[in-house]
Design an enzyme around this catalytic site. Sequence first.
Site, PDB file in Angstrom:
ATOM      1  N   ARG A  49     -25.092 -19.080 -16.454  1.00  0.00           N
ATOM      2  CA  ARG A  49     -26.128 -18.450 -15.644  1.00  0.00           C
ATOM      3  C   ARG A  49     -25.509 -17.905 -14.365  1.00  0.00           C
ATOM      4  NH1 ARG A  49     -30.591 -23.365 -15.668  1.00  0.00           N
ATOM      5  NH2 ARG A  49     -30.703 -23.653 -17.939  1.00  0.00           N
ATOM      6  N   ASP A  51     -25.539 -15.939 -10.828  1.00  0.00           N
ATOM      7  CA  ASP A  51     -26.541 -15.773  -9.779  1.00  0.00           C
ATOM      8  C   ASP A  51     -26.899 -14.306  -9.572  1.00  0.00           C
ATOM      9  OD1 ASP A  51     -26.526 -18.504  -9.281  1.00  0.00           O
ATOM     10  OD2 ASP A  51     -25.034 -18.361  -7.677  1.00  0.00           O
ATOM     11  N   TYR A 109     -13.642 -17.324 -13.204  1.00  0.00           N
ATOM     12  CA  TYR A 109     -14.290 -16.442 -12.240  1.00  0.00           C
ATOM     13  C   TYR A 109     -13.255 -15.817 -11.313  1.00  0.00           C
ATOM     14  CZ  TYR A 109     -19.106 -17.928 -13.247  1.00  0.00           C
ATOM     15  OH  TYR A 109     -20.317 -18.158 -13.847  1.00  0.00           O
ATOM     16  N   ARG A 194     -19.094 -19.884  -5.226  1.00  0.00           N
ATOM     17  CA  ARG A 194     -19.362 -19.265  -3.931  1.00  0.00           C
ATOM     18  C   ARG A 194     -19.228 -20.276  -2.797  1.00  0.00           C
ATOM     19  NH1 ARG A 194     -24.997 -16.516  -5.015  1.00  0.00           N
ATOM     20  NH2 ARG A 194     -24.822 -15.977  -2.784  1.00  0.00           N
TER      21      ARG A 194
END
Length: 249
Positions: A49, A51, A109, A194
């Site tokens: 998922r 963001d 990522y 993040r």
Amino acid sequence: MRYFIELSYNGTAYHGWQNQPNAISVQEVLEKSLSVLFKEKTAIVGAGRTDAGVHASQMFAHFDSDASFEAEALKYKLNTFLPKDIAVHDIFRVKEDAHARFDAQSREYLYRISVRKDVFNYDKSYYVKPTLDVEKMNKAAQVLLQYKDFQCFSKSKTDVKTYNCTIQHAAWNLQNEELQFTISANRFLRNMVRAIVGTLVNIGLGKLEVEDMHTIIKSKDRGEAGYSVPGHALYLTKVVYPESIKYDK
């Protein structure tokens, strides 16, 4: 029969991957396109998922269908239906119990930070004005590999059963005038990447020391970690699956 879709998307216009009650998502757009082509409601399950505003250069999702189709033809039709910011790259059959989320062995990522103001790149990377100490940031990134519980980097309101993740790689590299942070793990918590990047940026700015990373992780307190950097500079770049999920003819 179960199929995997490999796709990429620019997340700027979407409130993340996951379906939202009052906001547009990548999952919703893809499901609607598949449902139109198959002439029946078709649900999809993603590998993760992302963001709001976060992008993916490689994402996988699975769907079930008894319809007869040729994968290349369906891919072409899907790309015709889909908006310009979502692209399907592959469709292939997998075993009936294969799962896009649970069978993923690792995810990677990328976070992009511009070290100078770039008028052509402001919507693809995060501009940090002061000079960052990359050596310190890399030392702090290596601390992550020593731990499993990353509750301190997770959103507080989340339904996970465990905060444990196995981080396999975390490092900063300077590419031209851009700092790029790559991190891979077996799984990630909500907002985790993040929050990690924000903490590492604070270390690079001298607001925190490398040793503070140990204290932050051990605290299991989101309030102790750094700020959450903007989502527009974050990219899901790789999802790895075992070969065993593929359908044997």
